[in-house]
Scaffold this motif. Structure first.
Motif, PDB file in Angstrom:
ATOM      1  N   LEU A  62       0.921  -1.175  -0.585  1.00 40.69           N
ATOM      2  CA  LEU A  62      -0.335   0.174  -0.457  1.00 40.69           C
ATOM      3  C   LEU A  62       0.783   1.287   0.024  1.00 40.69           C
ATOM      4  O   LEU A  62       0.386   2.184  -0.939  1.00 40.69           O
ATOM      5  CB  LEU A  62      -1.246  -0.138   1.209  1.00 40.69           C
ATOM      6  N   GLU A  63       2.550   1.610   0.825  1.00 38.00           N
ATOM      7  CA  GLU A  63       2.907   2.433   0.718  1.00 38.00           C
ATOM      8  C   GLU A  63       3.298   2.741  -0.615  1.00 38.00           C
ATOM      9  O   GLU A  63       2.893   4.314  -1.030  1.00 38.00           O
ATOM     10  CB  GLU A  63       3.773   1.882   1.612  1.00 38.00           C
ATOM     11  N   GLU A  64       4.092   1.809  -0.713  1.00 36.14           N
ATOM     12  CA  GLU A  64       4.000   2.024  -2.924  1.00 36.14           C
ATOM     13  C   GLU A  64       3.083   2.200  -3.740  1.00 36.14           C
ATOM     14  O   GLU A  64       3.249   3.165  -4.662  1.00 36.14           O
ATOM     15  CB  GLU A  64       5.340   0.783  -3.248  1.00 36.14           C
ATOM     16  N   TYR A  65       2.248   1.408  -3.789  1.00 39.48           N
ATOM     17  CA  TYR A  65       1.112   1.518  -4.679  1.00 39.48           C
ATOM     18  C   TYR A  65       0.068   2.188  -4.417  1.00 39.48           C
ATOM     19  O   TYR A  65      -1.093   2.904  -5.581  1.00 39.48           O
ATOM     20  CB  TYR A  65       1.174   0.308  -5.562  1.00 39.48           C
ATOM     21  N   MET A  66      -0.704   2.486  -3.374  1.00 39.34           N
ATOM     22  CA  MET A  66      -1.842   2.859  -3.028  1.00 39.34           C
ATOM     23  C   MET A  66      -2.308   4.385  -4.196  1.00 39.34           C
ATOM     24  O   MET A  66      -3.433   4.037  -4.376  1.00 39.34           O
ATOM     25  CB  MET A  66      -2.561   3.082  -1.408  1.00 39.34           C
ATOM     26  N   ASN A  67      -1.989   5.006  -4.148  1.00 41.29           N
ATOM     27  CA  ASN A  67      -2.255   6.407  -4.130  1.00 41.29           C
ATOM     28  C   ASN A  67      -1.251   6.684  -5.366  1.00 41.29           C
ATOM     29  O   ASN A  67      -1.328   7.316  -6.449  1.00 41.29           O
ATOM     30  CB  ASN A  67      -1.414   7.665  -3.812  1.00 41.29           C
ATOM     31  N   LYS A  68      -0.461   5.335  -6.664  1.00 41.28           N
ATOM     32  CA  LYS A  68       0.049   5.673  -7.893  1.00 41.28           C
ATOM     33  C   LYS A  68      -1.358   5.714  -8.640  1.00 41.28           C
ATOM     34  O   LYS A  68      -1.863   5.008  -8.672  1.00 41.28           O
ATOM     35  CB  LYS A  68       0.897   4.245  -8.837  1.00 41.28           C
ATOM     36  N   PRO A  69      -1.104   6.785 -10.002  1.00 42.25           N
ATOM     37  CA  PRO A  69      -2.047   6.076 -11.147  1.00 42.25           C
ATOM     38  C   PRO A  69      -2.443   4.742 -11.319  1.00 42.25           C
ATOM     39  O   PRO A  69      -1.500   4.861 -11.370  1.00 42.25           O
ATOM     40  CB  PRO A  69      -1.621   7.506 -12.050  1.00 42.25           C
TER      41      PRO A  69
END
Length: 148
Positions: free
Chosen positions: A115-122
């Motif tokens: 989640l830290e790495e990918y949660m808010n990536k487009p």
């Protein structure tokens, strides 16, 4: 590492991801993003622990890795009122959960990393990353993905 085998445990994992997304962004998480985050949790667990976390059967489908068990679990959670689902015409399904479920520390460690790495990536960036993984790019459409 605990392998998630029961649908109730998968439900807790799904609710945890949905809750974390909602609590950070105050909007529901789309089905495609949720599916890819779950796949990335399995990918990361396999990389670190030698086996995927969920035990789900992942298939390569039109929009990448897909598991029918995730959709079934989402339907069950919605029916029980544990998730709220909204269908936006022409856009998709979005889920919210406003209470944080408990998950084990071992599972949380893997999930938090993803989640830290990918949660808010487009979403296109997440999809491009997932499609670039050998397990995905070496599979044929409709084929079960094999952890190696």
């Amino acid at each position: 590492m605990f392998l998630i085998k029961r649908r109730s445990s998968l439900g807790s994992l799904i609710k945890f991801i949905v809750y974390r997304f909602w609590s950070r962004n105050k909007v529901g998480i789309g089905r495609t993003r949720l599916m890819k985050l779950l796949f990335l949790v399995d990918y990361e667990a396999h990389k670190e622990e030698g086996e995927p976390l969920t035990g789900l059967k992942w298939m390569l489908w039109l929009f990448g890795p897909f598991s029918v068990d995730v959709l079934d679990t989402l339907d069950e959670l919605e029916e029980r009122g544990e998730l709220t689902a909204e269908h936006v015409a022409g856009v998709g399904h979005f889920y919210t959960c406003r209470s944080e479920p408990r998950i084990s520390t071992d599972i949380r460690k893997i999930v938090d990393k993803v989640l830290e790495e990918y949660m808010n990536k487009p979403l296109p960036d997440i999809l491009n990353h997932v499609y670039s993984l050998d397990i995905v790019k070496n599979a044929e459409l409709g084929e079960e993905l094999k952890w190696q």
